[in-house]
Design a protein around this motif. Structure first.
Motif, PDB file in Angstrom:
ATOM      1  N   PRO A  19       0.807  -1.232   0.000  1.00 31.93           N
ATOM      2  CA  PRO A  19       0.000   0.000   0.000  1.00 31.93           C
ATOM      3  C   PRO A  19       0.837   1.279   0.000  1.00 31.93           C
ATOM      4  CG  PRO A  19      -0.858  -1.545   1.603  1.00 31.93           C
ATOM      5  CD  PRO A  19       0.440  -2.106   1.116  1.00 31.93           C
ATOM      6  N   PHE A  20       1.961   1.258   0.698  1.00 28.65           N
ATOM      7  CA  PHE A  20       2.820   2.440   0.718  1.00 28.65           C
ATOM      8  C   PHE A  20       3.386   2.731  -0.668  1.00 28.65           C
ATOM      9  CE2 PHE A  20       3.019   1.165   5.195  1.00 28.65           C
ATOM     10  CZ  PHE A  20       2.653   2.368   5.782  1.00 28.65           C
ATOM     11  N   VAL A  21       3.857   1.687  -1.323  1.00 30.19           N
ATOM     12  CA  VAL A  21       4.415   1.861  -2.669  1.00 30.19           C
ATOM     13  C   VAL A  21       3.333   2.364  -3.616  1.00 30.19           C
ATOM     14  CG1 VAL A  21       5.436   0.666  -4.632  1.00 30.19           C
ATOM     15  CG2 VAL A  21       6.227   0.163  -2.314  1.00 30.19           C
ATOM     16  N   ALA A  22       2.146   1.785  -3.530  1.00 27.03           N
ATOM     17  CA  ALA A  22       1.053   2.187  -4.421  1.00 27.03           C
ATOM     18  C   ALA A  22       0.673   3.649  -4.218  1.00 27.03           C
ATOM     19  CB  ALA A  22      -0.162   1.292  -4.192  1.00 27.03           C
ATOM     20  N   MET A  23       0.666   4.118  -2.982  1.00 27.77           N
ATOM     21  CA  MET A  23       0.272   5.508  -2.715  1.00 27.77           C
ATOM     22  C   MET A  23       1.404   6.501  -2.968  1.00 27.77           C
ATOM     23  SD  MET A  23      -2.934   5.713  -1.920  1.00 27.77           S
ATOM     24  CE  MET A  23      -3.043   4.665  -3.347  1.00 27.77           C
ATOM     25  N   LEU A  24       2.640   6.052  -2.818  1.00 27.34           N
ATOM     26  CA  LEU A  24       3.763   6.961  -3.074  1.00 27.34           C
ATOM     27  C   LEU A  24       4.076   7.101  -4.553  1.00 27.34           C
ATOM     28  CD1 LEU A  24       6.172   6.021  -0.163  1.00 27.34           C
ATOM     29  CD2 LEU A  24       4.798   8.087  -0.405  1.00 27.34           C
ATOM     30  N   TRP A  25       3.616   6.168  -5.368  1.00 24.71           N
ATOM     31  CA  TRP A  25       3.836   6.238  -6.812  1.00 24.71           C
ATOM     32  C   TRP A  25       2.696   7.047  -7.425  1.00 24.71           C
ATOM     33  CZ3 TRP A  25       3.192   1.616 -10.589  1.00 24.71           C
ATOM     34  CH2 TRP A  25       3.676   1.962 -11.836  1.00 24.71           C
ATOM     35  N   VAL A  26       2.749   8.351  -7.235  1.00 22.54           N
ATOM     36  CA  VAL A  26       1.663   9.254  -7.605  1.00 22.54           C
ATOM     37  C   VAL A  26       1.409   9.255  -9.109  1.00 22.54           C
ATOM     38  CG1 VAL A  26       0.867  11.657  -7.530  1.00 22.54           C
ATOM     39  CG2 VAL A  26       2.117  10.688  -5.602  1.00 22.54           C
ATOM     40  N   GLY A  27       2.426   9.087  -9.899  1.00 21.21           N
ATOM     41  CA  GLY A  27       2.257   9.114 -11.350  1.00 21.21           C
ATOM     42  C   GLY A  27       1.307   8.038 -11.869  1.00 21.21           C
ATOM     43  N   SER A  28       1.121   6.986 -11.097  1.00 22.69           N
ATOM     44  CA  SER A  28       0.245   5.901 -11.545  1.00 22.69           C
ATOM     45  C   SER A  28      -1.236   6.238 -11.409  1.00 22.69           C
ATOM     46  CB  SER A  28       0.550   4.627 -10.765  1.00 22.69           C
ATOM     47  OG  SER A  28       0.128   4.752  -9.426  1.00 22.69           O
ATOM     48  N   TYR A  29      -1.572   7.206 -10.573  1.00 19.95           N
ATOM     49  CA  TYR A  29      -2.983   7.508 -10.369  1.00 19.95           C
ATOM     50  C   TYR A  29      -3.316   8.997 -10.459  1.00 19.95           C
ATOM     51  CZ  TYR A  29      -1.607   8.542  -5.510  1.00 19.95           C
ATOM     52  OH  TYR A  29      -1.003   9.038  -4.400  1.00 19.95           O
ATOM     53  N   ALA A  30      -2.404   9.816 -10.886  1.00 20.46           N
ATOM     54  CA  ALA A  30      -2.646  11.252 -11.006  1.00 20.46           C
ATOM     55  C   ALA A  30      -3.324  11.560 -12.340  1.00 20.46           C
ATOM     56  CB  ALA A  30      -1.348  12.026 -10.867  1.00 20.46           C
ATOM     57  N   LYS A  31      -4.566  11.088 -12.479  1.00 18.63           N
ATOM     58  CA  LYS A  31      -5.350  11.330 -13.686  1.00 18.63           C
ATOM     59  C   LYS A  31      -6.824  11.261 -13.331  1.00 18.63           C
ATOM     60  CE  LYS A  31      -4.343   6.558 -14.769  1.00 18.63           C
ATOM     61  NZ  LYS A  31      -3.599   5.680 -15.630  1.00 18.63           N
ATOM     62  N   THR A  32      -7.658  11.719 -14.228  1.00 18.26           N
ATOM     63  CA  THR A  32      -9.097  11.738 -13.956  1.00 18.26           C
ATOM     64  C   THR A  32      -9.845  10.623 -14.654  1.00 18.26           C
ATOM     65  OG1 THR A  32      -9.440  13.307 -15.744  1.00 18.26           O
ATOM     66  CG2 THR A  32      -9.161  14.214 -13.524  1.00 18.26           C
ATOM     67  N   ASP A  33      -9.319  10.090 -15.726  1.00 22.87           N
ATOM     68  CA  ASP A  33     -10.007   9.020 -16.456  1.00 22.87           C
ATOM     69  C   ASP A  33      -9.409   7.679 -16.085  1.00 22.87           C
ATOM     70  OD1 ASP A  33     -11.739  10.684 -17.846  1.00 22.87           O
ATOM     71  OD2 ASP A  33     -10.231  11.108 -19.381  1.00 22.87           O
ATOM     72  N   PRO A  34     -10.144   6.633 -15.965  1.00 23.87           N
ATOM     73  CA  PRO A  34     -11.567   6.442 -16.221  1.00 23.87           C
ATOM     74  C   PRO A  34     -12.417   6.883 -15.029  1.00 23.87           C
ATOM     75  CG  PRO A  34     -10.603   4.346 -15.629  1.00 23.87           C
ATOM     76  CD  PRO A  34      -9.480   5.356 -15.679  1.00 23.87           C
ATOM     77  N   VAL A  35     -13.599   7.325 -15.333  1.00 24.65           N
ATOM     78  CA  VAL A  35     -14.552   7.764 -14.321  1.00 24.65           C
ATOM     79  C   VAL A  35     -15.494   6.604 -14.010  1.00 24.65           C
ATOM     80  CG1 VAL A  35     -16.420   9.383 -13.838  1.00 24.65           C
ATOM     81  CG2 VAL A  35     -14.417  10.144 -15.114  1.00 24.65           C
ATOM     82  N   VAL A  36     -15.704   6.327 -12.731  1.00 24.92           N
ATOM     83  CA  VAL A  36     -16.606   5.264 -12.299  1.00 24.92           C
ATOM     84  C   VAL A  36     -17.721   5.907 -11.462  1.00 24.92           C
ATOM     85  CG1 VAL A  36     -16.839   3.153 -10.939  1.00 24.92           C
ATOM     86  CG2 VAL A  36     -14.791   3.531 -12.315  1.00 24.92           C
ATOM     87  N   ILE A  37     -18.947   5.755 -11.889  1.00 27.46           N
ATOM     88  CA  ILE A  37     -20.121   6.319 -11.220  1.00 27.46           C
ATOM     89  C   ILE A  37     -19.936   7.824 -10.974  1.00 27.46           C
ATOM     90  CG2 ILE A  37     -21.841   5.949  -9.389  1.00 27.46           C
ATOM     91  CD1 ILE A  37     -20.410   3.352  -8.711  1.00 27.46           C
ATOM     92  N   GLY A  38     -19.328   8.515 -11.898  1.00 31.83           N
ATOM     93  CA  GLY A  38     -19.111   9.951 -11.782  1.00 31.83           C
ATOM     94  C   GLY A  38     -17.936  10.339 -10.903  1.00 31.83           C
TER      95      GLY A  38
END
Length: 88
Positions: free
Chosen positions: A27-46
Motif C-alpha cells: 500500500p505504501f508503494v502504491a500511494m507513493l507512486w503518484v504518477g500511476s494515479y494522477a489522472k481523472t479518467d476512467p470515471v466510475v459512477i461519476g
C-alpha cells in the motif's frame, strides 16, 4: 566440564516474514507512486480515477494488513511450538 548443546534460533528472515513485509509494503508503494494515479479518467459512477483508486486502496490495505496479521500469528505459533511451547 560439560558442554551443553546450544540451540540456534530459527532464521530471522523467513519466507513467511518476507510475504508479511510485502503485504505491509504494497500500500505504501502504491500511494507513493503518484504518477500511476494522477489522472481523472476512467470515471466510475461519476467519480474520477484519482479518488476511487485511493479509496480502493483503503480496502486493499485492510485486506493485506489482515493477511499479514494472520500470517504473523501463524509464524509466532510455529516458532513457539519449536521452542517447546514455553513462550506464548
Amino acid at each position: 566440564m560439560s558442554h551443553t548443546p546450544q540451540t540456534t534460533p530459527g532464521p530471522v528472515v523467513t519466507p513467511m516474514r518476507v510475504v508479511i513485509g510485502l503485504c505491509l509494503l504494497a500500500p505504501f508503494v502504491a500511494m507513493l507512486w503518484v504518477g500511476s494515479y494522477a489522472k481523472t479518467d476512467p470515471v466510475v459512477i461519476g467519480i474520477p480515477f484519482f479518488y476511487w483508486y485511493q479509496m480502493l486502496w483503503v480496502l486493499i490495505s485492510t485486506v493485506l494488513t489482515m493477511i499479514a496479521y494472520k500470517l504473523w500469528q501463524r509464524d509466532q505459533r510455529a516458532r513457539s511450538a519449536t521452542k517447546g511451547g514455553a513462550e506464548q
